[in-house]
Design a protein around this motif. Sequence first.
Motif, PDB file in Angstrom:
ATOM      1  N   ILE A  52      -1.330  18.225   1.143  1.00  0.00           N
ATOM      2  CA  ILE A  52      -0.803  19.272   0.276  1.00  0.00           C
ATOM      3  C   ILE A  52      -0.762  18.736  -1.155  1.00  0.00           C
ATOM      4  O   ILE A  52      -1.161  19.411  -2.098  1.00  0.00           O
ATOM      5  CB  ILE A  52       0.593  19.711   0.753  1.00  0.00           C
ATOM      6  N   VAL A  53      -0.267  17.497  -1.274  1.00  0.00           N
ATOM      7  CA  VAL A  53      -0.342  16.809  -2.566  1.00  0.00           C
ATOM      8  C   VAL A  53      -1.157  15.555  -2.327  1.00  0.00           C
ATOM      9  O   VAL A  53      -0.852  14.779  -1.418  1.00  0.00           O
ATOM     10  CB  VAL A  53       1.066  16.421  -3.074  1.00  0.00           C
ATOM     11  N   SER A  54      -2.209  15.377  -3.101  1.00  0.00           N
ATOM     12  CA  SER A  54      -3.043  14.204  -2.883  1.00  0.00           C
ATOM     13  C   SER A  54      -3.180  13.432  -4.187  1.00  0.00           C
ATOM     14  O   SER A  54      -3.890  13.847  -5.101  1.00  0.00           O
ATOM     15  CB  SER A  54      -4.417  14.639  -2.379  1.00  0.00           C
ATOM     16  N   ILE A  55      -2.461  12.328  -4.307  1.00  0.00           N
ATOM     17  CA  ILE A  55      -2.554  11.500  -5.504  1.00  0.00           C
ATOM     18  C   ILE A  55      -2.941  10.098  -5.069  1.00  0.00           C
ATOM     19  O   ILE A  55      -2.103   9.191  -4.993  1.00  0.00           O
ATOM     20  CB  ILE A  55      -1.220  11.486  -6.294  1.00  0.00           C
ATOM     21  N   PRO A  56      -4.212   9.877  -4.743  1.00  0.00           N
ATOM     22  CA  PRO A  56      -4.607   8.542  -4.287  1.00  0.00           C
ATOM     23  C   PRO A  56      -4.356   7.483  -5.350  1.00  0.00           C
ATOM     24  O   PRO A  56      -4.162   6.311  -5.020  1.00  0.00           O
ATOM     25  CB  PRO A  56      -6.106   8.696  -3.983  1.00  0.00           C
ATOM     26  N   GLU A  57      -4.348   7.902  -6.648  1.00  0.00           N
ATOM     27  CA  GLU A  57      -4.106   6.929  -7.716  1.00  0.00           C
ATOM     28  C   GLU A  57      -2.762   6.239  -7.537  1.00  0.00           C
ATOM     29  O   GLU A  57      -2.599   5.063  -7.865  1.00  0.00           O
ATOM     30  CB  GLU A  57      -4.115   7.630  -9.086  1.00  0.00           C
ATOM     31  N   TRP A  58      -1.783   6.960  -7.019  1.00  0.00           N
ATOM     32  CA  TRP A  58      -0.447   6.388  -6.830  1.00  0.00           C
ATOM     33  C   TRP A  58      -0.130   6.166  -5.346  1.00  0.00           C
ATOM     34  O   TRP A  58       1.033   6.008  -4.984  1.00  0.00           O
ATOM     35  CB  TRP A  58       0.627   7.308  -7.441  1.00  0.00           C
ATOM     36  N   VAL A  59      -1.150   6.160  -4.508  1.00  0.00           N
ATOM     37  CA  VAL A  59      -0.977   6.044  -3.045  1.00  0.00           C
ATOM     38  C   VAL A  59       0.057   7.047  -2.548  1.00  0.00           C
ATOM     39  O   VAL A  59       0.872   6.738  -1.686  1.00  0.00           O
ATOM     40  CB  VAL A  59      -0.579   4.625  -2.610  1.00  0.00           C
ATOM     41  N   PHE A  60       0.028   8.228  -3.113  1.00  0.00           N
ATOM     42  CA  PHE A  60       1.071   9.202  -2.790  1.00  0.00           C
ATOM     43  C   PHE A  60       0.386  10.460  -2.270  1.00  0.00           C
ATOM     44  O   PHE A  60      -0.111  11.282  -3.022  1.00  0.00           O
ATOM     45  CB  PHE A  60       1.888   9.499  -4.052  1.00  0.00           C
ATOM     46  N   ASN A  61       0.320  10.585  -0.945  1.00  0.00           N
ATOM     47  CA  ASN A  61      -0.273  11.776  -0.329  1.00  0.00           C
ATOM     48  C   ASN A  61       0.733  12.386   0.636  1.00  0.00           C
ATOM     49  O   ASN A  61       1.369  11.676   1.395  1.00  0.00           O
ATOM     50  CB  ASN A  61      -1.531  11.422   0.451  1.00  0.00           C
ATOM     51  N   ILE A  62       0.844  13.690   0.572  1.00  0.00           N
ATOM     52  CA  ILE A  62       1.723  14.375   1.519  1.00  0.00           C
ATOM     53  C   ILE A  62       0.881  15.377   2.286  1.00  0.00           C
ATOM     54  O   ILE A  62       0.192  16.191   1.678  1.00  0.00           O
ATOM     55  CB  ILE A  62       2.882  15.088   0.814  1.00  0.00           C
TER      56      ILE A  62
ATOM     57  N   SER B  72      -1.098  10.354 -20.235  1.00  0.00           N
ATOM     58  CA  SER B  72      -2.304  11.177 -20.199  1.00  0.00           C
ATOM     59  C   SER B  72      -2.822  11.284 -18.765  1.00  0.00           C
ATOM     60  O   SER B  72      -3.195  12.367 -18.296  1.00  0.00           O
ATOM     61  CB  SER B  72      -3.356  10.547 -21.117  1.00  0.00           C
ATOM     62  N   GLN B  73      -2.809  10.142 -18.046  1.00  0.00           N
ATOM     63  CA  GLN B  73      -3.242  10.175 -16.648  1.00  0.00           C
ATOM     64  C   GLN B  73      -2.330  11.077 -15.828  1.00  0.00           C
ATOM     65  O   GLN B  73      -2.795  11.922 -15.058  1.00  0.00           O
ATOM     66  CB  GLN B  73      -3.186   8.764 -16.050  1.00  0.00           C
ATOM     67  N   ALA B  74      -1.027  10.869 -16.017  1.00  0.00           N
ATOM     68  CA  ALA B  74      -0.065  11.656 -15.235  1.00  0.00           C
ATOM     69  C   ALA B  74      -0.255  13.133 -15.495  1.00  0.00           C
ATOM     70  O   ALA B  74      -0.182  13.957 -14.576  1.00  0.00           O
ATOM     71  CB  ALA B  74       1.359  11.228 -15.583  1.00  0.00           C
ATOM     72  N   GLY B  75      -0.551  13.467 -16.775  1.00  0.00           N
ATOM     73  CA  GLY B  75      -0.747  14.862 -17.111  1.00  0.00           C
ATOM     74  C   GLY B  75      -1.889  15.480 -16.331  1.00  0.00           C
ATOM     75  O   GLY B  75      -1.736  16.552 -15.722  1.00  0.00           O
ATOM     76  N   SER B  76      -3.018  14.790 -16.278  1.00  0.00           N
ATOM     77  CA  SER B  76      -4.152  15.412 -15.594  1.00  0.00           C
ATOM     78  C   SER B  76      -3.939  15.402 -14.076  1.00  0.00           C
ATOM     79  O   SER B  76      -4.412  16.290 -13.372  1.00  0.00           O
ATOM     80  CB  SER B  76      -5.467  14.735 -15.966  1.00  0.00           C
ATOM     81  N   ILE B  77      -3.204  14.396 -13.577  1.00  0.00           N
ATOM     82  CA  ILE B  77      -2.903  14.398 -12.134  1.00  0.00           C
ATOM     83  C   ILE B  77      -2.003  15.589 -11.797  1.00  0.00           C
ATOM     84  O   ILE B  77      -2.247  16.315 -10.820  1.00  0.00           O
ATOM     85  CB  ILE B  77      -2.246  13.071 -11.715  1.00  0.00           C
TER      86      ILE B  77
ATOM     87  N   GLU C 254       0.828  -1.204   0.000  1.00  0.00           N
ATOM     88  CA  GLU C 254       0.000   0.000   0.000  1.00  0.00           C
ATOM     89  C   GLU C 254       0.861   1.252   0.000  1.00  0.00           C
ATOM     90  O   GLU C 254       0.397   2.327   0.369  1.00  0.00           O
ATOM     91  CB  GLU C 254      -0.952  -0.004   1.206  1.00  0.00           C
ATOM     92  N   GLY C 255       2.105   1.105  -0.368  1.00  0.00           N
ATOM     93  CA  GLY C 255       3.024   2.234  -0.362  1.00  0.00           C
ATOM     94  C   GLY C 255       3.114   2.866  -1.735  1.00  0.00           C
ATOM     95  O   GLY C 255       2.794   2.231  -2.745  1.00  0.00           O
ATOM     96  N   PRO C 256       3.536   4.138  -1.785  1.00  0.00           N
ATOM     97  CA  PRO C 256       3.657   4.782  -3.090  1.00  0.00           C
ATOM     98  C   PRO C 256       4.712   4.084  -3.936  1.00  0.00           C
ATOM     99  O   PRO C 256       5.756   3.691  -3.433  1.00  0.00           O
ATOM    100  CB  PRO C 256       4.080   6.211  -2.732  1.00  0.00           C
ATOM    101  N   GLY C 257       4.402   3.903  -5.202  1.00  0.00           N
ATOM    102  CA  GLY C 257       5.396   3.396  -6.137  1.00  0.00           C
ATOM    103  C   GLY C 257       5.474   1.887  -6.219  1.00  0.00           C
ATOM    104  O   GLY C 257       6.313   1.360  -6.943  1.00  0.00           O
ATOM    105  N   PHE C 258       4.621   1.155  -5.465  1.00  0.00           N
ATOM    106  CA  PHE C 258       4.749  -0.307  -5.535  1.00  0.00           C
ATOM    107  C   PHE C 258       4.357  -0.839  -6.902  1.00  0.00           C
ATOM    108  O   PHE C 258       4.848  -1.874  -7.334  1.00  0.00           O
ATOM    109  CB  PHE C 258       3.916  -0.980  -4.429  1.00  0.00           C
ATOM    110  N   GLN C 259       3.498  -0.071  -7.627  1.00  0.00           N
ATOM    111  CA  GLN C 259       3.080  -0.557  -8.949  1.00  0.00           C
ATOM    112  C   GLN C 259       4.246  -0.575  -9.933  1.00  0.00           C
ATOM    113  O   GLN C 259       4.207  -1.272 -10.940  1.00  0.00           O
ATOM    114  CB  GLN C 259       1.975   0.334  -9.535  1.00  0.00           C
ATOM    115  N   LEU C 260       5.276   0.212  -9.628  1.00  0.00           N
ATOM    116  CA  LEU C 260       6.401   0.296 -10.559  1.00  0.00           C
ATOM    117  C   LEU C 260       7.169  -1.017 -10.614  1.00  0.00           C
ATOM    118  O   LEU C 260       7.820  -1.331 -11.605  1.00  0.00           O
ATOM    119  CB  LEU C 260       7.336   1.433 -10.140  1.00  0.00           C
TER     120      LEU C 260
END
Lengths: 257, 454
Positions: free
Chosen positions: B444-454, B372-377, A185-191
């Motif tokens: 501050i940055v919310s990218i649930p698509e990449w499980v990347f939230n700060i 394309s996804q990355a662009g809109s994110i 569930e961590g960022p970047g695991f899909q890579l």
Amino acid sequence: MSVTEYIRKSQIWRSIFRHPAPYDRRNRAVVILTNFFLHLHPVSAKKGGIALSYTWCMGGITFFLFLVETLTGVLLMFYYRPTLEWAFTDIRALRDVNTLGIMREIHRWGAHAMVITVWLHMYRVFLTGSYKPPREFNWVIGVLLLVLTLLLSFTGYLLPWDQLAIWAITVGSNMARATPFLGHEGPGFQLLNVGGFDLITNASDARFLLLGARTVGEETLNRFYILHCVAIPIVVSGLIAVHFWRVRKDGGISQPL
Amino acid sequence: MNPHPDLTVGVIHGLGWLYLLLFFLNLGWTVRSYKVDGQYESLMGIKHAPKALVWAAYSALLLIVTLVHFAVESDASNFKLRLPEFIKNPADAVIANPISFFCLSIVIYAAIILLRKWWVKPTVSWVLFNLSVLFITVSMTDYDFRKIVGKPDNVPIVGMLFLVGFTTWLYFSKANENDRRIAEGLPVREKELSDQVLVWPDLVYTEMICMILITALLIVWGVALQAPLEEPASAVKTPNPSKAPWYFLGLQEMLVYFDPWMAGVVLPSVILVGLMAIPYIDFNTKGNGYYTFNERKFAISTFLFGFMPLWTGMIVLGTFIRGPNWNMFGLYEYWDAHKLEVLNNVNLSDYFWLSFLELPLPKPDPQAGFFSQAGSILLREWTGILVILFYLFAIPPLLAVTIFKKFFVKMGFVRFMVLANLFLFMASLPLKMVLRWVFNLKYIVSIPEWVFNI
């Protein structure tokens, strides 16, 4: 000839202690040099360096608590089986049945105390600036020992196998699944995937490595038992040896330059 | 709502023992005061009264309080010496609010440093010690306080707070003395004790006594308090709250403000790397091997900030104040699992798109290709990404040419950047807290698509 004198002059006594009793200056130096346990110390030290109000004795107490934990831990191992069937009942028996059950109390409170004394030791070393050259690297080893102390306590927390134990470990180890790249569930695991197949799943990520399973279960109990009783203590013992060695080699207890 | 069982005779007698201990301590203090403190010049018409009189009166009062506690034999619910109800609600309101809790811990931290000359004075620190013990004994008459603070696993934390207080007092009293000496051009106190003594007996006896005392302490502790053992483990019954072991509760507290990958992995790693880096980024050669504050103001203040409000303070918060559903509860408040706290946290991108531009959020098309996804994110989150990039890459150079110019010159590029980044990571927690409280900011940055939230 008095009895003590007779014993002190016997061949057996002299074979164990290779010098007279430390009553005079010379023998007080010799006793430190020739005794295996005492030779961790220098023969002499600066008065200010060994003053209790300066050192707080926290490092020494931490080491002593480590010894207490080892002793009580070995005794507890005689009574404890790390399996789902027995773990909890064995601990309950320590409380209700066994005469030496207080070993568990001493072990647990000693563990809490050790975490606190490690912090206070670090606090003292920071406040006296004792990490400054030439002792930089020993501070790094100290930080590693701090981490290992916390891990020792953390792995031991699971062993009673009660509600407190598994949920504390569940909460604590849930973090591992959020490890960047290596947690499912961590960022970047899909890579990390090969031909569309994820390499990192809930059965192959960092948390699985820690728990040995998808959730805290019997594999985890076994894994934490080995880590707690064997693996981490071995590493800690090695690092303690280096830590003490470096205290001596880096110039002894810190003092004004 | 008052679902509490009330005081019991056993608790009152236990408190009696605590008051008795405090009485004996103050008896000793009275003797010390008589020998050291001197006399009042004029006290309400009485000339030349020893200051110890006040302490004698206080000790006598403690003895009376002790006897009152021991005298209770039944009917504990009518016991009058207890924390008045009208104090509990205001105290709970301050403690159970993250803003006031954090502000309070910052005020204490600042006071420890700014008032360091004042609070380490013997009489002042003794009064503070007495107040802290009285706070605990009086609060113990409250059921909820007793339940959380008296929990066997939490007792060491109370002990730790007293130890941290004591060691900090010890540090500042020694540092003040040395700072005075340095200002007067005298050698520091530790330097005066530089004659060599033999380790046998001067050190090994200290070690021996320490070992005996620690052994005695552990045995007494083990007899007095039973190690906790709850119900057998069950993977289906989740306790509420579920807490990590107490020394990790500072990290668990960060989960309120950061996602697990930050709070549980990145920030702990940064803490450890930062601790290990301390000797290599602290270029100040002064203060090696003796206690001082004035010669190491920046280093000590930073370390104390990390150790006190951030680490110790958040352990206290996580242990004593976080209750069911991770809500905050006052020390005298019942842990009601149905307590409601309105959470309405908003992302920065929502603020930018919905509130500021009044446009819908750009949505990445799940069918589209990666770019394309990355662009809109990126389009959706560009404000937050810019903020983070600015924070991590623009602030260090800005610091280097402004307030930290001296540091930069002395440390060189690499060491300064390490210091600045560690500093920024440490500051990120209080910053995120303030943003949460003031703007209800979630990410501050919310990218649930990449499980990347700060």
